[in-house]
Design an enzyme around this catalytic site. Structure first.
Site, PDB file in Angstrom:
ATOM      1  N   ASP A 100       2.001  -7.570  -3.885  1.00  0.00           N
ATOM      2  CA  ASP A 100       1.206  -7.281  -2.503  1.00  0.00           C
ATOM      3  C   ASP A 100       1.691  -8.609  -1.631  1.00  0.00           C
ATOM      4  O   ASP A 100       1.854  -9.619  -1.921  1.00  0.00           O
ATOM      5  CB  ASP A 100      -0.541  -7.795  -3.115  1.00  0.00           C
ATOM      6  CG  ASP A 100      -1.074  -7.239  -1.972  1.00  0.00           C
ATOM      7  OD1 ASP A 100      -1.982  -6.480  -2.023  1.00  0.00           O
ATOM      8  OD2 ASP A 100      -1.248  -8.031  -0.766  1.00  0.00           O
ATOM      9  N   SER A 101       1.891  -8.145  -0.333  1.00  0.00           N
ATOM     10  CA  SER A 101       2.763  -9.212   0.405  1.00  0.00           C
ATOM     11  C   SER A 101       1.894 -10.030   0.739  1.00  0.00           C
ATOM     12  O   SER A 101       2.603 -11.243   1.087  1.00  0.00           O
ATOM     13  CB  SER A 101       3.010  -8.165   1.715  1.00  0.00           C
ATOM     14  OG  SER A 101       2.060  -8.053   2.673  1.00  0.00           O
ATOM     15  N   SER A 102       0.605 -10.253   0.680  1.00  0.00           N
ATOM     16  CA  SER A 102      -0.053 -11.379   0.793  1.00  0.00           C
ATOM     17  C   SER A 102       0.133 -12.422  -0.324  1.00  0.00           C
ATOM     18  O   SER A 102      -0.293 -13.621  -0.121  1.00  0.00           O
ATOM     19  CB  SER A 102      -1.817 -11.302   0.794  1.00  0.00           C
ATOM     20  OG  SER A 102      -2.125 -10.296  -0.272  1.00  0.00           O
TER      21      SER A 102
ATOM     22  N   THR B 217       0.811  -1.160   0.047  1.00  0.00           N
ATOM     23  CA  THR B 217      -0.119  -0.073  -0.071  1.00  0.00           C
ATOM     24  C   THR B 217       0.880   1.289  -0.042  1.00  0.00           C
ATOM     25  O   THR B 217       0.475   2.282  -0.527  1.00  0.00           O
ATOM     26  CB  THR B 217      -0.975  -0.203   1.409  1.00  0.00           C
ATOM     27  OG1 THR B 217      -1.799  -1.164   1.064  1.00  0.00           O
ATOM     28  CG2 THR B 217      -1.682   0.990   1.404  1.00  0.00           C
TER      29      THR B 217
ATOM     30  N   GLN C  27      -0.789 -20.372  20.752  1.00  0.00           N
ATOM     31  CA  GLN C  27      -1.237 -19.233  19.648  1.00  0.00           C
ATOM     32  C   GLN C  27      -1.553 -18.075  20.084  1.00  0.00           C
ATOM     33  O   GLN C  27      -1.378 -16.995  19.602  1.00  0.00           O
ATOM     34  CB  GLN C  27      -2.451 -19.898  19.026  1.00  0.00           C
ATOM     35  CG  GLN C  27      -3.874 -19.705  20.243  1.00  0.00           C
ATOM     36  CD  GLN C  27      -4.922 -20.274  19.537  1.00  0.00           C
ATOM     37  OE1 GLN C  27      -4.907 -20.738  18.432  1.00  0.00           O
ATOM     38  NE2 GLN C  27      -6.072 -19.951  20.202  1.00  0.00           N
TER      39      GLN C  27
ATOM     40  N   THR D  94       1.891  -4.442   4.437  1.00  0.00           N
ATOM     41  CA  THR D  94       1.848  -4.551   5.979  1.00  0.00           C
ATOM     42  C   THR D  94       1.272  -5.957   6.365  1.00  0.00           C
ATOM     43  O   THR D  94       1.540  -6.757   7.061  1.00  0.00           O
ATOM     44  CB  THR D  94       0.941  -3.591   6.579  1.00  0.00           C
ATOM     45  OG1 THR D  94      -0.527  -4.020   5.970  1.00  0.00           O
ATOM     46  CG2 THR D  94       1.289  -2.391   6.450  1.00  0.00           C
ATOM     47  N   ASP D  95       0.502  -6.845   5.403  1.00  0.00           N
ATOM     48  CA  ASP D  95       0.005  -8.121   5.585  1.00  0.00           C
ATOM     49  C   ASP D  95       0.917  -8.943   5.976  1.00  0.00           C
ATOM     50  O   ASP D  95       0.518  -9.896   6.996  1.00  0.00           O
ATOM     51  CB  ASP D  95      -0.921  -8.598   4.423  1.00  0.00           C
ATOM     52  CG  ASP D  95      -2.203  -7.783   4.313  1.00  0.00           C
ATOM     53  OD1 ASP D  95      -2.706  -6.929   5.266  1.00  0.00           O
ATOM     54  OD2 ASP D  95      -2.669  -7.795   3.014  1.00  0.00           O
TER      55      ASP D  95
HETATM   56  N1  ASP Z   1      -2.357  -5.933   0.960  1.00  0.00           N
HETATM   57  C1  ASP Z   1      -1.264  -4.951   1.204  1.00  0.00           C
HETATM   58  C2  ASP Z   1       0.189  -5.648   1.568  1.00  0.00           C
HETATM   59  O1  ASP Z   1       0.159  -6.331   2.471  1.00  0.00           O
HETATM   60  C3  ASP Z   1      -1.682  -4.153   2.411  1.00  0.00           C
HETATM   61  C4  ASP Z   1      -0.590  -3.236   2.862  1.00  0.00           C
HETATM   62  O2  ASP Z   1       0.186  -2.863   2.325  1.00  0.00           O
HETATM   63  O3  ASP Z   1      -0.822  -2.635   4.066  1.00  0.00           O
HETATM   64  O4  ASP Z   1       0.641  -5.778   0.421  1.00  0.00           O
END
Ligand code: ASP
Length: 364
Positions: free
Chosen positions: A68-70, A19, A285, A100-101
């Site tokens: 995208d980190s996901s 993002t 967990q 961030t993911d």
């Molecule tokens: N889906 C985005 C990512 O992790 C979300 C972000 O950057 O906050 O790449």
């Protein structure tokens, strides 16, 4: 605290994706925008070189496909580690701009991959992109860049919302500016007013050997959440029999809930896996989870030595560490470490990922 001498230091910024550098398209959805982050950083007044500035000189390299980190996997983590290694001598520090993911996942992977790291590697991102008028991207970038030139830091950290965390200790815990937390280890530094205060006593020591990337990070590791009486004891042996799995992280409910039924579910899984020489690590967990000695003793009575109890490591750290250790391969692709060596190393502190019960850090 940051000193005024940073401007002679050089930081490499790798923009991997996420993002932080996205922009809205014609339909109003955010999408990666090549070169936007680079241009903006090069134009920011706060980042202009000046003799009194606490900001280092920097160069931005963007990945040709912004991820995208996901969507990222261990091959992407290995690529970032190799990019740091390739430019290691030319820069005093590294800033990884990332989604961030899975930022904590990448930071954890880099922490293991970059053996003998003697420079800061700071991973940051944003909940709101730089292109939006009110955002956290600008502050996270500027402060991370300052921190990435601090020679006292010899480790991989996440910087987010004014706090610096050890990369392999933090988790994404919510979807707002305070997205990251490190619950089993204090923040390594925080902004206090306009000053960044680094808690030097919490940092990893300066290493002595040369920095190197010494794993393929390709251990075939699965991470399973176990609840009492689920179908795992019947399903898992079939999977393990195929012989492709090399490591298994079992995530169990939080501390205090480890009663008989759970242990009974775990027993056949752990026994079968250990017969197959699949290393099984057990974590709790809870974000603040760690097995209390009495709970560990109770589990040991049921499971014996079929699993390794990895203290207060996060599930992410346990999984990545296992993949890292198994991924230390010989040229023929076989793991260079024995089953027993991997088991014992899982409980030793390599990169500050677990609270040690004593003894020096092994060199792995
Ligand atoms: N889906 C985005 C990512 O992790 C979300 C972000 O950057 O906050 O790449």
């Amino acid at each position: 605290m940051l000193s005024g001498s940073s401007s002679s230091r050089r930081v490499l910024v790798l923009y991997v994706g996420g993002t932080i550098g996205m922009k809205k398209n014609a339909k109003g959805s955010l999408e990666p925008c090549p070169n936007y982050l680079t241009q903006e950083m090069n134009n920011m007044q706060e980042l202009k070189p000046s003799a009194s500035s606490a900001v280092a000189q920097f160069e931005v390299k963007e990945y040709e496909t912004l991820l995208d980190s996901s969507d990222m996997n261990h091959r992407d983590h290995l690529r970032i580690a190799n990019d740091v290694a390739k430019h290691y001598e030319a820069y005093d520090g590294f800033l990884i701009a990332h989604g961030t993911d899975t930022m904590h996942y990448t930071a954890t992977a880099l922490s293991f991959l970059l053996f003998n790291l003697a420079k800061p590697v700071i991973v940051t991102g944003a909940m709101v992109p730089l292109a939006e008028p009110f955002n956290d991207a600008r502050r996270n970038l500027i402060l991370s860049l300052m921190i990435a030139s601090n020679p006292s830091i010899c480790e991989v950290c996440v910087f987010f919302n004014d706090s610096l965390f050890r990369g392999n200790r933090c988790n994404k815990v919510r979807h707002n500016y305070a997205a990251f937390e490190s619950t089993n280890y204090p923040a390594l530094g925080v902004m206090e007013g306009s000053q960044f205060v680094l808690r030097e006593r919490l940092l990893l020591p300066q290493p002595t050997g040369a920095m190197q990337v010494c794993s393929r990070l390709d251990g075939k590791v699965a991470c399973l959440h176990v609840v009492p009486d689920n179908e795992l004891p019947t399903i898992l042996p079939a999977i393990l029999k195929e012989g492709t799995l090399e490591g298994l992280v079992l995530v169990v409910p939080g501390v205090g809930k480890l009663h008989g039924a759970l242990a009974e579910t775990l027993r056949p899984i752990a026994a079968f896996a250990s017969q197959q020489k699949v290393v099984v690590a057990l974590v709790v967990q809870d974000l603040r989870g760690t097995l209390q000695p009495s709970e560990e003793a109770r589990l040991r009575r049921t499971l014996g030595d079929t699993v390794v109890y990895v203290g207060d490591m996060t599930p992410t750290s346990a999984e990545v560490k296992l993949s890292y250790l198994i991924g230390k391969r010989r040229p023929d692709g076989r793991c260079a470490l024995s089953y027993e060596k991997i088991r014992s190393t899982m409980t030793s502190n390599l990169r500050g990922e677990l609270t040690p019960s004593g003894g020096p850090m092994p060199s792995l």
